[in-house]
Scaffold this active site. Structure first.
Site, PDB file in Angstrom:
ATOM      1  N   ASP A  83       0.732  -1.329   0.137  1.00  0.00           N
ATOM      2  CA  ASP A  83      -0.013   0.036   0.285  1.00  0.00           C
ATOM      3  C   ASP A  83       0.746   1.050  -0.545  1.00  0.00           C
ATOM      4  O   ASP A  83       2.162   1.039  -0.243  1.00  0.00           O
ATOM      5  CB  ASP A  83      -1.548  -0.341   1.395  1.00  0.00           C
ATOM      6  CG  ASP A  83      -0.684  -0.615   2.533  1.00  0.00           C
ATOM      7  OD1 ASP A  83       0.780  -0.131   2.980  1.00  0.00           O
ATOM      8  OD2 ASP A  83      -1.005  -1.015   3.396  1.00  0.00           O
ATOM      9  N   ASN A  93      -7.537  -3.170  13.844  1.00  0.00           N
ATOM     10  CA  ASN A  93      -8.739  -3.588  13.756  1.00  0.00           C
ATOM     11  C   ASN A  93      -9.290  -4.226  12.630  1.00  0.00           C
ATOM     12  O   ASN A  93      -9.824  -4.385  11.958  1.00  0.00           O
ATOM     13  CB  ASN A  93      -9.834  -2.089  12.962  1.00  0.00           C
ATOM     14  CG  ASN A  93      -8.958  -1.791  11.814  1.00  0.00           C
ATOM     15  OD1 ASN A  93      -8.140  -2.467  11.443  1.00  0.00           O
ATOM     16  ND2 ASN A  93      -9.509  -0.869  11.210  1.00  0.00           N
ATOM     17  N   HIS A 134      -7.677  -5.142   9.984  1.00  0.00           N
ATOM     18  CA  HIS A 134      -6.910  -5.032   8.620  1.00  0.00           C
ATOM     19  C   HIS A 134      -5.917  -5.702   8.332  1.00  0.00           C
ATOM     20  O   HIS A 134      -5.075  -6.433   9.265  1.00  0.00           O
ATOM     21  CB  HIS A 134      -7.290  -3.327   8.183  1.00  0.00           C
ATOM     22  CG  HIS A 134      -5.983  -2.753   8.556  1.00  0.00           C
ATOM     23  ND1 HIS A 134      -5.795  -0.658   8.847  1.00  0.00           N
ATOM     24  CD2 HIS A 134      -4.470  -2.912   8.460  1.00  0.00           C
ATOM     25  CE1 HIS A 134      -4.908  -0.600   9.605  1.00  0.00           C
ATOM     26  NE2 HIS A 134      -3.683  -1.688   9.139  1.00  0.00           N
ATOM     27  N   GLU A 176      -9.308  -2.639   4.602  1.00  0.00           N
ATOM     28  CA  GLU A 176     -10.986  -2.230   6.538  1.00  0.00           C
ATOM     29  C   GLU A 176     -11.842  -3.057   6.395  1.00  0.00           C
ATOM     30  O   GLU A 176     -12.318  -3.234   5.597  1.00  0.00           O
ATOM     31  CB  GLU A 176     -10.347  -0.750   6.037  1.00  0.00           C
ATOM     32  CG  GLU A 176      -9.056   0.330   6.159  1.00  0.00           C
ATOM     33  CD  GLU A 176      -8.574   0.070   7.344  1.00  0.00           C
ATOM     34  OE1 GLU A 176      -8.608  -0.427   8.553  1.00  0.00           O
ATOM     35  OE2 GLU A 176      -7.786   1.508   7.227  1.00  0.00           O
TER      36      GLU A 176
HETATM   37  C1  F6R Z   1       0.943  -1.060   5.808  1.00  0.00           C
HETATM   38  C2  F6R Z   1       0.383  -2.347   6.805  1.00  0.00           C
HETATM   39  C3  F6R Z   1      -1.034  -2.188   7.519  1.00  0.00           C
HETATM   40  C4  F6R Z   1       0.238  -2.460   8.648  1.00  0.00           C
HETATM   41  C5  F6R Z   1      -0.489  -2.120  10.009  1.00  0.00           C
HETATM   42  C6  F6R Z   1       0.371  -2.757  11.600  1.00  0.00           C
HETATM   43  O1  F6R Z   1       1.958  -1.787   4.460  1.00  0.00           O
HETATM   44  O2  F6R Z   1       0.131  -2.669   5.500  1.00  0.00           O
HETATM   45  O3  F6R Z   1      -1.420  -3.244   6.982  1.00  0.00           O
HETATM   46  O4  F6R Z   1       0.810  -3.897   8.490  1.00  0.00           O
HETATM   47  O5  F6R Z   1      -1.751  -1.623   9.962  1.00  0.00           O
HETATM   48  O6  F6R Z   1       0.784  -1.589  11.540  1.00  0.00           O
HETATM   49  P1  F6R Z   1       2.099  -1.396  12.217  1.00  0.00           P
HETATM   50  O7  F6R Z   1       2.956  -2.051  12.493  1.00  0.00           O
HETATM   51  O8  F6R Z   1       2.301   0.038  12.171  1.00  0.00           O
HETATM   52  O9  F6R Z   1       1.827  -1.440  13.577  1.00  0.00           O
END
Ligand code: F6R
Length: 247
Positions: free
Chosen positions: A67, A136, A138, A143
């Site tokens: 992403d 959450n 994701h 989401e």
């Molecule tokens: C980021 C992504 C997100 C993160 C997730 C956890 O490229 O795809 O799904 O992996 O939000 O983020 P952290 O590791 O910062 O807790």
């Protein structure tokens, strides 16, 4: 699903790097799917160390990021392009022609997203997709909601995601409200998946994803359907998992 709980964040990064390095040894022309965020920083650090020690060669690697924020230029310190350069690409011998992020800078968004999926398909799909998990549930920026998208798409980030990601931005700065993310089909199409989870804030989402019902309101739960998914959690993230998952 193979689940492994390791002692702490450092062990998580080391173990994840070990898995990536082994995959790269088996196939130097590996295609990786990569996340950003706090969780994989330790893995990138451990991979950079392995490269410096002469243990890894990334020269033939192809990589696709999951992403990227909409509205941040690649040079912006909070963009995921910048993150990848800082934590990984500037520290190893990747070929910049073979690493991709869904950095959309305007124009036909649907066509852009289609071309990202087509590019992944043209490389034979993703061999090993590494994921983090949001509080959450994701994965990528898919989401929770009534539906999930199959393909790469534009998404409005959930309020919990905006809040969680604000920690990476200077105080008062606004977190971009939209991103381009791989879809669930893109992710589930990977031959192997490695989900990383660290810290107690992830424990509920992780337990729900692994042990709960499969549902669109907890996107990571879909991973239960993947034929080759490994989950690596540190003790804090793994604390609510059902018994039997020990190192
Ligand atoms: C980021 C992504 C997100 C993160 C997730 C956890 O490229 O795809 O799904 O992996 O939000 O983020 P952290 O590791 O910062 O807790």
């Amino acid at each position: 699903m193979h689940v492994r709980v390791v002692e702490n964040y450092t062990c998580l990064g080391e173990k994840a790097a070990e898995i990536v390095a082994a995959a790269l040894r088996a196939n130097p022309r590996l295609t990786l799917g990569l996340p950003t965020g706090g969780t994989p920083e330790g893995m990138y650090e451990a991979l950079a160390r392995r490269f410096q020690a002469g243990e890894c060669d990334f020269s033939q690697l192809t990589a696709f990021n999951l992403d990227e924020y909409v509205g941040l230029e690649s040079a912006h310190p909070q963009s995921y392009s910048f993150y990848m350069e800082k934590h990984f690409y500037s520290r190893v011998n990747v070929d910049r022609q073979k690493v991709f992020l869904p950095s959309w800078s305007g124009g036909d968004c649907v066509a852009f997203c289609r071309s990202y999926d087509a590019l992944i398909a043209s490389k034979g799909g993703i061999d090993l997709q590494i994921l983090g998990i949001g509080i959450n549930g994701h994965i990528g920026f898919n989401e929770p909601g009534p539906i999930l998208h199959r393909d790469t798409h534009l998404i409005d980030l959930a309020p919990e995601t905006l809040k969680a990601n604000s920690r990476f931005f200077p105080p008062g700065a606004e977190v971009p409200r939209q991103a381009i993310t791989m879809g669930m089909g893109t992710i589930m199409g990977a031959k192997e998946i490695l989900l990383l989870a660290s810290g107690s804030a992830k424990s509920r989402a992780l337990a729900e994803a692994l042990d709960g019902f499969i549902r669109t309101t907890l996107p990571a739960s879909i991973l239960q359907l993947h034929p080759s998914c490994t989950v690596l959690a540190d003790k804090e993230a793994g604390v609510l998992l059902k018994g039997g998952f020990v190192p």
